[in-house]
Write a protein that holds these residues in place. Sequence first.
Motif, PDB file in Angstrom:
ATOM      1  N   MET A 169       0.830  -1.204   0.000  1.00 12.25           N
ATOM      2  CA  MET A 169       0.000   0.000   0.000  1.00 12.25           C
ATOM      3  C   MET A 169       0.862   1.250   0.000  1.00 12.25           C
ATOM      4  SD  MET A 169      -3.314  -0.697   0.077  1.00 12.25           S
ATOM      5  CE  MET A 169      -4.187   0.552   1.013  1.00 12.25           C
ATOM      6  N   GLN A 170       1.969   1.220   0.759  1.00 12.56           N
ATOM      7  CA  GLN A 170       2.863   2.374   0.784  1.00 12.56           C
ATOM      8  C   GLN A 170       3.479   2.607  -0.586  1.00 12.56           C
ATOM      9  OE1 GLN A 170       6.075   1.995   3.550  1.00 12.56           O
ATOM     10  NE2 GLN A 170       6.812   4.059   3.253  1.00 12.56           N
ATOM     11  N   ALA A 171       3.893   1.507  -1.250  1.00 16.68           N
ATOM     12  CA  ALA A 171       4.495   1.636  -2.574  1.00 16.68           C
ATOM     13  C   ALA A 171       3.485   2.169  -3.586  1.00 16.68           C
ATOM     14  CB  ALA A 171       5.049   0.288  -3.026  1.00 16.68           C
ATOM     15  N   ILE A 172       2.229   1.644  -3.525  1.00 17.19           N
ATOM     16  CA  ILE A 172       1.205   2.115  -4.452  1.00 17.19           C
ATOM     17  C   ILE A 172       0.866   3.576  -4.169  1.00 17.19           C
ATOM     18  CG2 ILE A 172      -1.195   1.810  -5.168  1.00 17.19           C
ATOM     19  CD1 ILE A 172      -0.888  -1.150  -4.741  1.00 17.19           C
ATOM     20  N   GLY A 173       0.850   3.946  -2.878  1.00 20.18           N
ATOM     21  CA  GLY A 173       0.586   5.343  -2.532  1.00 20.18           C
ATOM     22  C   GLY A 173       1.642   6.279  -3.093  1.00 20.18           C
ATOM     23  N   GLN A 174       2.915   5.886  -2.991  1.00 24.42           N
ATOM     24  CA  GLN A 174       3.983   6.706  -3.559  1.00 24.42           C
ATOM     25  C   GLN A 174       3.862   6.781  -5.075  1.00 24.42           C
ATOM     26  OE1 GLN A 174       7.474   4.776  -2.027  1.00 24.42           O
ATOM     27  NE2 GLN A 174       7.390   5.838  -0.067  1.00 24.42           N
ATOM     28  N   LEU A 175       3.517   5.641  -5.697  1.00 26.92           N
ATOM     29  CA  LEU A 175       3.340   5.630  -7.149  1.00 26.92           C
ATOM     30  C   LEU A 175       2.192   6.543  -7.557  1.00 26.92           C
ATOM     31  CD1 LEU A 175       3.920   4.460  -9.969  1.00 26.92           C
ATOM     32  CD2 LEU A 175       2.373   2.580  -9.405  1.00 26.92           C
ATOM     33  N   ALA A 176       1.068   6.456  -6.816  1.00 33.65           N
ATOM     34  CA  ALA A 176      -0.088   7.291  -7.140  1.00 33.65           C
ATOM     35  C   ALA A 176       0.255   8.769  -7.003  1.00 33.65           C
ATOM     36  CB  ALA A 176      -1.263   6.937  -6.230  1.00 33.65           C
ATOM     37  N   GLY A 177       0.999   9.125  -5.947  1.00 32.81           N
ATOM     38  CA  GLY A 177       1.387  10.521  -5.773  1.00 32.81           C
ATOM     39  C   GLY A 177       2.275  11.009  -6.895  1.00 32.81           C
ATOM     40  N   GLY A 178       3.226  10.152  -7.317  1.00 31.60           N
ATOM     41  CA  GLY A 178       4.117  10.545  -8.410  1.00 31.60           C
ATOM     42  C   GLY A 178       3.383  10.683  -9.727  1.00 31.60           C
ATOM     43  N   VAL A 179       2.473   9.728 -10.011  1.00 27.53           N
ATOM     44  CA  VAL A 179       1.688   9.808 -11.246  1.00 27.53           C
ATOM     45  C   VAL A 179       0.807  11.052 -11.235  1.00 27.53           C
ATOM     46  CG1 VAL A 179      -0.173   8.686 -12.535  1.00 27.53           C
ATOM     47  CG2 VAL A 179       1.743   7.337 -11.689  1.00 27.53           C
ATOM     48  N   ALA A 180       0.182  11.327 -10.091  1.00 25.32           N
ATOM     49  CA  ALA A 180      -0.682  12.505  -9.986  1.00 25.32           C
ATOM     50  C   ALA A 180       0.112  13.788 -10.205  1.00 25.32           C
ATOM     51  CB  ALA A 180      -1.365  12.528  -8.622  1.00 25.32           C
ATOM     52  N   HIS A 181       1.336  13.841  -9.711  1.00 25.06           N
ATOM     53  CA  HIS A 181       2.172  15.031  -9.900  1.00 25.06           C
ATOM     54  C   HIS A 181       2.439  15.265 -11.380  1.00 25.06           C
ATOM     55  CE1 HIS A 181       6.260  16.833 -10.405  1.00 25.06           C
ATOM     56  NE2 HIS A 181       5.736  17.725  -9.598  1.00 25.06           N
ATOM     57  N   ASP A 182       2.819  14.197 -12.098  1.00 22.33           N
ATOM     58  CA  ASP A 182       3.102  14.339 -13.529  1.00 22.33           C
ATOM     59  C   ASP A 182       1.836  14.708 -14.300  1.00 22.33           C
ATOM     60  OD1 ASP A 182       5.726  13.732 -13.047  1.00 22.33           O
ATOM     61  OD2 ASP A 182       5.523  11.604 -13.515  1.00 22.33           O
ATOM     62  N   PHE A 183       0.711  14.086 -13.941  1.00 24.71           N
ATOM     63  CA  PHE A 183      -0.532  14.406 -14.623  1.00 24.71           C
ATOM     64  C   PHE A 183      -0.959  15.850 -14.360  1.00 24.71           C
ATOM     65  CE2 PHE A 183      -1.396  10.011 -15.698  1.00 24.71           C
ATOM     66  CZ  PHE A 183      -2.168  10.142 -16.841  1.00 24.71           C
ATOM     67  N   ASN A 184      -0.734  16.331 -13.155  1.00 23.77           N
ATOM     68  CA  ASN A 184      -1.112  17.709 -12.846  1.00 23.77           C
ATOM     69  C   ASN A 184      -0.319  18.702 -13.679  1.00 23.77           C
ATOM     70  OD1 ASN A 184      -3.210  17.423 -11.012  1.00 23.77           O
ATOM     71  ND2 ASN A 184      -1.831  17.143  -9.275  1.00 23.77           N
ATOM     72  N   ASN A 185       0.938  18.388 -13.935  1.00 26.02           N
ATOM     73  CA  ASN A 185       1.723  19.255 -14.819  1.00 26.02           C
ATOM     74  C   ASN A 185       1.137  19.261 -16.231  1.00 26.02           C
ATOM     75  OD1 ASN A 185       3.762  20.426 -13.216  1.00 26.02           O
ATOM     76  ND2 ASN A 185       4.912  18.518 -13.188  1.00 26.02           N
ATOM     77  N   LEU A 186       0.782  18.058 -16.741  1.00 27.68           N
ATOM     78  CA  LEU A 186       0.202  17.983 -18.080  1.00 27.68           C
ATOM     79  C   LEU A 186      -1.139  18.707 -18.146  1.00 27.68           C
ATOM     80  CD1 LEU A 186       0.947  14.228 -18.882  1.00 27.68           C
ATOM     81  CD2 LEU A 186       2.134  16.220 -19.801  1.00 27.68           C
ATOM     82  N   LEU A 187      -1.974  18.501 -17.122  1.00 22.09           N
ATOM     83  CA  LEU A 187      -3.290  19.130 -17.122  1.00 22.09           C
ATOM     84  C   LEU A 187      -3.194  20.643 -16.978  1.00 22.09           C
ATOM     85  CD1 LEU A 187      -5.243  16.577 -14.910  1.00 22.09           C
ATOM     86  CD2 LEU A 187      -5.377  16.859 -17.389  1.00 22.09           C
ATOM     87  N   THR A 188      -2.193  21.114 -16.238  1.00 21.64           N
ATOM     88  CA  THR A 188      -1.996  22.558 -16.116  1.00 21.64           C
ATOM     89  C   THR A 188      -1.681  23.167 -17.472  1.00 21.64           C
ATOM     90  OG1 THR A 188      -1.181  22.298 -13.855  1.00 21.64           O
ATOM     91  CG2 THR A 188      -0.670  24.349 -14.970  1.00 21.64           C
ATOM     92  N   ALA A 189      -0.800  22.494 -18.219  1.00 21.62           N
ATOM     93  CA  ALA A 189      -0.446  23.006 -19.543  1.00 21.62           C
ATOM     94  C   ALA A 189      -1.646  22.954 -20.489  1.00 21.62           C
ATOM     95  CB  ALA A 189       0.713  22.197 -20.111  1.00 21.62           C
TER      96      ALA A 189
END
Length: 746
Positions: free
Chosen positions: A369-389
């Motif tokens: 769960m900790q690993a998936i949580g870190q993965l989800a946070g990292g994916v969300a960060h990258d997606f937020n950059n794309l969505l901002t643009a």
Amino acid sequence: MPLLLCGLALLALAAWLHPGPLWILAGTAAATLCVLALAVILRAAQQARICGQVFETVRRMLSWDPVPAFTTDAAGRILWRNEEAMLVYPSEDSGRLSPLLREIVADHAKFVSDLQARAAMHGHARETRAALGRIVHVSVLRGGDGSFLWRVEEACTQEEAGLDTLDIPVMRLSGSGLVVSANRAMQALLDRQVSRLDQIMGDLPLVSGSVHMVRTADGPLPMQVFFNETKIGKDVYLVPAVATAVSDDARLFETLPVPLLKLNSLGEIVLANRGARELLEDDIPPGRRLSELVSGLGRSVTEWLQDATEGRGLNRSEFLQVTKQAKDVFVQVTLKPLPDHEEADLVAVLNDATELKTLEAQFVQSQKMQAIGQLAGGVAHDFNNLLTAISGHCDLLLLRHDQGDPEYGDLVQIHQNTNRAASLVGQLLAFSRKQTLQPEMVDLRDTLSELTHLLNRLVGEKITLKLRHDPALAPIRADKRQLEQVIMNLVVNSRDAMPEGGEITIETEAQTLDREIKRNRAAIPAGDYSVVKVIDHGIGIPSDKVTKVFEPFYTTKRTGEGTGLGLSTAYGIVKQTGGFIFVESEIGIGTTFILYFPSHRLKEQPLPEPAKPEEQERGIQAEGVVLLVEDEAPVRAFASRALRLRGYTVLEAESAEEALETLSDRELEVDVFVTDVVMPGMDGPSWVTQALKERPGTRVVFVSGYAEDALADHKSRIPNSVFLPKPFSLNDLTRTVQAQFANRMH
């Protein structure tokens, strides 16, 4: 004292008879008193020495006593302990006796103090306490040197007394290997008193399932040994290696309290005792294969048994899973060869390892769960950059198109779908508990009432939705939008659990916990809580799946009917709010989700109302210099154009190092820093902290696809800073920067 009284009587008689001067009599009296005082002191010292020698002798005698013994000083500090005490009671950091008795008596400090006070007054004291199914006698003896001798003796329990009913010899060993007790069958077998295991058999150490030569009253006899580990030692059972009759062998095998199986070389079960049948929950008729009852966690059972038959891997236990039970049950199995046995080749000793494997599985799951949580946070960060643009450049295009333009509708569609994508990213961040919340004081009654209209549309016509509120319910502090998302997710799950229709009840209740309670491995601290329950009468959740419902991507629905993120998202939101969520379910009866939120009864100061959008979006051209630091080129391009459209002078930098190099020009004036938080090399807070040393009055806007919590420690040390989460729109960015300029002017 008697000597002193006799001396005073003699002095009085001498004074009456003596005709001489009085000073001669006084000198004689003083000398006599000195001699008598010295005699008293010597006698007291002799008595103390004798008492100390006796005390030391008793302590030496207790060194090999099978009962734990200690000596303490007057303050309760342990001065000495015998070997049994070292084995049964681990060392205590405080060095005192009372903490070692915490399992025997709750108020152990007062218990030891009272018992010692009685011993100090009367010379000895004794108390008997029953705890954890045991009867324990605690006795204390006062020593001559001010120390105290303690013995903590466990009495015969009902379980131990029941050993006498067994027809097989049984003895109980202490942690140090001393014989504490033996049943009647063992006493008849030995026909003598023994205190050590080496007086009974010479081929030590004991190996459960192996044959040992036992020194009986009739001479050495081969006996097969089995034992059970207990908290304070072990119970040892002896079975004749060569039985006089098959029926006697089976009867003795059946009465052993250790789960046992006899196997042949083909892996077929020849004999199973009562303990094995209860553990495996199967009748186990002869000829049943072990592989039909249990399955290997790595290698096959058949391969493992073949190796054991050929003499390989006999000293290594295997963990196996019971296959026929509805719940997860694990057993630890150790195989031992049977010498000169015709019908069986191996004996299998079983131990219930369910709790051990459950803890192991929980640990592995928490790591996953900790690993998936870190993965989800990292994916969300990258997606937020794309969505901002995407959303930012869409905003720029909308500024150049009127509603009558053919492209305007397409741009609106892009903008709306970008917002939907941002909502999905918000769910990922909620699961990883890294989304930025906007907490406020929320009245659950008002929030749920406002949500009722939407919930009724969600559940459909077949299902009735009912609300029941506690009038004494206190408000909570939470993000209202996220809280509504949690309730909607739970109601949708309840709806799907009742395909034929039914009733969903949402209850609120005020609860006060006067002590910490534990539920499902979570500890809820004492305090006031506002509790929400979502109750349905649907199909229910199987007991082996209840613990998995909050896992990400886990769903009981068919493919295409659910993502498996709804309950994990709800879990993340509730935990980040500081609350707790639990589930209770029964097949065919229904499911109840229970949410605990800390109550907030103190009224908070109202937040200043934000300026109206139309006032902020007026086309007034602003002035000022903004240093924009962003490593993502599309985001930097959009933000730069947006700020320039509002009239700001924008200096761009793609890294913290480039920003500091730009600021090295002392003549350059910068009013506001707009910087990403996470960047390659130096991060945003680090370079801003360094830049503010030379430009202390500069305002700061931090932007990030991660949560504001990651910036909390830095914001407390960086004055005049605000946070703007990604994805942000053109208006969000310009309003935030304009507010920083306005605050700077004030």
